[in-house]
Design an enzyme around this catalytic site. Structure first.
Site, PDB file in Angstrom:
ATOM      1  N   GLU A 146      -0.289   0.594 -12.233  1.00  0.00           N
ATOM      2  CA  GLU A 146      -1.403   0.954 -11.358  1.00  0.00           C
ATOM      3  C   GLU A 146      -2.499   1.665 -12.143  1.00  0.00           C
ATOM      4  O   GLU A 146      -2.261   2.689 -12.783  1.00  0.00           O
ATOM      5  CB  GLU A 146      -0.918   1.851 -10.210  1.00  0.00           C
ATOM      6  CG  GLU A 146      -2.060   2.200  -9.256  1.00  0.00           C
ATOM      7  CD  GLU A 146      -1.605   2.921  -8.002  1.00  0.00           C
ATOM      8  OE1 GLU A 146      -0.449   3.376  -7.961  1.00  0.00           O
ATOM      9  OE2 GLU A 146      -2.423   3.023  -7.066  1.00  0.00           O
ATOM     10  N   GLU A 152      -5.778  11.403 -12.911  1.00  0.00           N
ATOM     11  CA  GLU A 152      -4.358  11.103 -12.701  1.00  0.00           C
ATOM     12  C   GLU A 152      -3.680  10.431 -13.879  1.00  0.00           C
ATOM     13  O   GLU A 152      -2.461  10.270 -13.876  1.00  0.00           O
ATOM     14  CB  GLU A 152      -4.189  10.278 -11.410  1.00  0.00           C
ATOM     15  CG  GLU A 152      -4.676  11.063 -10.189  1.00  0.00           C
ATOM     16  CD  GLU A 152      -4.486  10.326  -8.872  1.00  0.00           C
ATOM     17  OE1 GLU A 152      -3.617   9.453  -8.785  1.00  0.00           O
ATOM     18  OE2 GLU A 152      -5.228  10.640  -7.929  1.00  0.00           O
ATOM     19  N   ASP A 179      -6.182  -0.396  -7.120  1.00  0.00           N
ATOM     20  CA  ASP A 179      -6.172   0.425  -5.906  1.00  0.00           C
ATOM     21  C   ASP A 179      -7.630   0.748  -5.571  1.00  0.00           C
ATOM     22  O   ASP A 179      -8.356   1.293  -6.406  1.00  0.00           O
ATOM     23  CB  ASP A 179      -5.370   1.708  -6.199  1.00  0.00           C
ATOM     24  CG  ASP A 179      -5.330   2.675  -5.025  1.00  0.00           C
ATOM     25  OD1 ASP A 179      -6.354   2.822  -4.328  1.00  0.00           O
ATOM     26  OD2 ASP A 179      -4.277   3.296  -4.820  1.00  0.00           O
ATOM     27  N   THR A 180      -8.061   0.408  -4.355  1.00  0.00           N
ATOM     28  CA  THR A 180      -9.481   0.562  -3.997  1.00  0.00           C
ATOM     29  C   THR A 180      -9.938   2.021  -4.043  1.00  0.00           C
ATOM     30  O   THR A 180     -11.098   2.293  -4.326  1.00  0.00           O
ATOM     31  CB  THR A 180      -9.769  -0.011  -2.600  1.00  0.00           C
ATOM     32  OG1 THR A 180      -8.909   0.626  -1.646  1.00  0.00           O
ATOM     33  CG2 THR A 180      -9.548  -1.512  -2.559  1.00  0.00           C
ATOM     34  N   TYR A 181      -9.035   2.954  -3.737  1.00  0.00           N
ATOM     35  CA  TYR A 181      -9.392   4.378  -3.818  1.00  0.00           C
ATOM     36  C   TYR A 181      -9.830   4.728  -5.243  1.00  0.00           C
ATOM     37  O   TYR A 181     -10.845   5.382  -5.453  1.00  0.00           O
ATOM     38  CB  TYR A 181      -8.203   5.240  -3.387  1.00  0.00           C
ATOM     39  CG  TYR A 181      -8.354   6.701  -3.719  1.00  0.00           C
ATOM     40  CD1 TYR A 181      -9.099   7.555  -2.909  1.00  0.00           C
ATOM     41  CD2 TYR A 181      -7.758   7.230  -4.868  1.00  0.00           C
ATOM     42  CE1 TYR A 181      -9.248   8.899  -3.235  1.00  0.00           C
ATOM     43  CE2 TYR A 181      -7.906   8.564  -5.198  1.00  0.00           C
ATOM     44  CZ  TYR A 181      -8.645   9.394  -4.379  1.00  0.00           C
ATOM     45  OH  TYR A 181      -8.793  10.717  -4.710  1.00  0.00           O
ATOM     46  N   HIS A 182      -9.053   4.269  -6.227  1.00  0.00           N
ATOM     47  CA  HIS A 182      -9.368   4.568  -7.629  1.00  0.00           C
ATOM     48  C   HIS A 182     -10.551   3.726  -8.122  1.00  0.00           C
ATOM     49  O   HIS A 182     -11.400   4.210  -8.869  1.00  0.00           O
ATOM     50  CB  HIS A 182      -8.141   4.328  -8.516  1.00  0.00           C
ATOM     51  CG  HIS A 182      -6.979   5.184  -8.135  1.00  0.00           C
ATOM     52  ND1 HIS A 182      -6.938   6.528  -8.380  1.00  0.00           N
ATOM     53  CD2 HIS A 182      -5.813   4.891  -7.498  1.00  0.00           C
ATOM     54  CE1 HIS A 182      -5.800   7.039  -7.923  1.00  0.00           C
ATOM     55  NE2 HIS A 182      -5.106   6.059  -7.375  1.00  0.00           N
ATOM     56  N   HIS A 205      -3.451  -2.002  -3.874  1.00  0.00           N
ATOM     57  CA  HIS A 205      -3.408  -0.917  -2.887  1.00  0.00           C
ATOM     58  C   HIS A 205      -4.735  -0.846  -2.161  1.00  0.00           C
ATOM     59  O   HIS A 205      -5.800  -0.880  -2.788  1.00  0.00           O
ATOM     60  CB  HIS A 205      -3.176   0.432  -3.578  1.00  0.00           C
ATOM     61  CG  HIS A 205      -1.741   0.782  -3.740  1.00  0.00           C
ATOM     62  ND1 HIS A 205      -1.318   1.865  -4.476  1.00  0.00           N
ATOM     63  CD2 HIS A 205      -0.617   0.197  -3.246  1.00  0.00           C
ATOM     64  CE1 HIS A 205       0.002   1.931  -4.433  1.00  0.00           C
ATOM     65  NE2 HIS A 205       0.459   0.926  -3.712  1.00  0.00           N
ATOM     66  N   ARG A 211      -8.865   8.545   1.553  1.00  0.00           N
ATOM     67  CA  ARG A 211      -7.459   8.200   1.797  1.00  0.00           C
ATOM     68  C   ARG A 211      -7.055   8.335   3.264  1.00  0.00           C
ATOM     69  O   ARG A 211      -5.888   8.471   3.591  1.00  0.00           O
ATOM     70  CB  ARG A 211      -6.522   9.024   0.907  1.00  0.00           C
ATOM     71  CG  ARG A 211      -6.681   8.669  -0.554  1.00  0.00           C
ATOM     72  CD  ARG A 211      -5.576   9.250  -1.395  1.00  0.00           C
ATOM     73  NE  ARG A 211      -5.047   8.270  -2.315  1.00  0.00           N
ATOM     74  CZ  ARG A 211      -4.709   8.507  -3.581  1.00  0.00           C
ATOM     75  NH1 ARG A 211      -4.816   9.713  -4.077  1.00  0.00           N
ATOM     76  NH2 ARG A 211      -4.229   7.568  -4.331  1.00  0.00           N
ATOM     77  N   GLU A 240      -2.304   2.271   1.735  1.00  0.00           N
ATOM     78  CA  GLU A 240      -1.847   3.557   1.232  1.00  0.00           C
ATOM     79  C   GLU A 240      -2.730   4.653   1.806  1.00  0.00           C
ATOM     80  O   GLU A 240      -3.957   4.566   1.731  1.00  0.00           O
ATOM     81  CB  GLU A 240      -1.918   3.562  -0.298  1.00  0.00           C
ATOM     82  CG  GLU A 240      -1.333   4.798  -0.933  1.00  0.00           C
ATOM     83  CD  GLU A 240      -1.300   4.692  -2.455  1.00  0.00           C
ATOM     84  OE1 GLU A 240      -0.271   5.025  -3.039  1.00  0.00           O
ATOM     85  OE2 GLU A 240      -2.314   4.287  -3.051  1.00  0.00           O
TER      86      GLU A 240
HETATM   87 MN    MN Z   1      -2.312   3.671  -5.114  1.00  0.00          MN
END
Ligand code: MN
Length: 289
Positions: A146, A152, A179-182, A205, A211, A240
């Site tokens: 990921e 992170e 992951d779209t958040y990241h 994700h 989030r 997520e």
């Molecule tokens: Mn994730």
């Protein structure tokens, strides 16, 4: 595409009751599978999970983030070996329940680093992942790394950096996980990383910019869905979300889950299931135009 839900939407603990709560919640919300967090694989009871999965007809993938004590990118070979032991155990669990995927931050600790990754650390991580790639392949499990934001990990924060790191790993059973958040923090947009990764994209994700509820933040899901459909992506897509309403103590600290973004897991999950399926369905019809 198979649409799934992260276990932390329903429970912060994964003892027998927590496993049941998370799998049954995932089923009620209409998802195909659960992504079971394995923050502590040595205490996870895979027999309980297998039983509840069979009762509900839900499938399971797993994810985790390593810690400083199990960091595959450590300069210390003893720490790397502890990380490999933990990941072999996680692969065993996924294989036992008939799952196909282990993903997450399985190449470094999930933490804020205060300096860049060392060349030795990168090589340690890549070599360990190649060995784990073999171990997983023998058990019909695929590994996906990921790509997360700069707070992170220090190994890779964008899709292109992920592709560079994969060249070091050089294993056909180790792929990438977006992951779209990241992506919303680090990438130029939602389209380019999906196109750049191509067949190396194995896991996705879906997370909002804060989030919380999908559609209530600033992530451009429309472009992401168009990119996935346009490239013919056919892997897992997982909702997520984290809230202080449902937390795991260690993850709360590493991810900074200090706020309560929602308090009704069932409503949140059912909404996300519809949001993802509706979004994908809408862009699938573009080919009819
Ligand atoms: Mn994730």
């Amino acid at each position: 595409m198979r649409i799934g839900c992260h276990g932390f939407v329903f429970s912060g603990k994964f003892d027998e009751a927590g496993i049941r709560t998370a799998i049954e919640g995932t089923q009620r919300a209409g998802f195909d599978f659960i992504e079971m967090p394995l923050m502590d694989p040595f205490t996870f009871d895979e027999k309980v999970a297998a039983r509840v999965l069979q009762e509900t007809g839900i499938e399971m993938t797993s994810s985790l983030g390593l810690t400083a004590d199990t960091d595959l990118s450590s300069d210390d070979p003893a720490v790397v070996e502890r990380g490999e032991q933990l990941l072999r155990r996680a692969i065993d669990i996924v294989s036992f329940v008939g799952g196909t995927d282990l993903c997450g931050v399985i190449y470094s600790a999930l933490q804020k680093y205060t300096q860049p990754a060392s060349d030795t650390g990168r090589q340690h991580s890549a070599a360990a992942l190649a060995r784990l790639g073999d171990y997983a392949a023998e058990r019909n499990v695929v590994l996906s790394l990921e790509i997360v934001n700069r707070y992170e990990t220090n190994i890779m924060n964008t899709g292109r950096e992920g592709l560079e790191f994969l060249k070091l790993v050089e294993h056909d059973n180790v792929h990438l996980h977006l992951d779209t958040y990241h992506m919303n923090i680090e990438e130029s947009g939602m389209l380019e990383p999906v196109l750049d990764l191509g067949d190396e994209l194995r896991y996705v994700h879906i997370g909002e910019s804060h989030r919380g509820y999908l559609g209530s933040g600033s992530v451009d899901f429309d472009s992401l869905f168009r990119a996935l459909v346009r490239t013919g992506y056919d892997g897992p897509v997982v909702f997520e979300s984290f809230s202080s309403a449902v937390v795991d103590e260690s993850l709360t600290k590493s991810l900074g889950i200090w706020r309560n973004l929602w308090d009704d897991s069932d409503d949140l999950a059912a909404h996300a299931n519809r949001f993802i399926r509706d979004g994908l369905r809408a862009v699938e019809t573009i080919k009819l135009h």
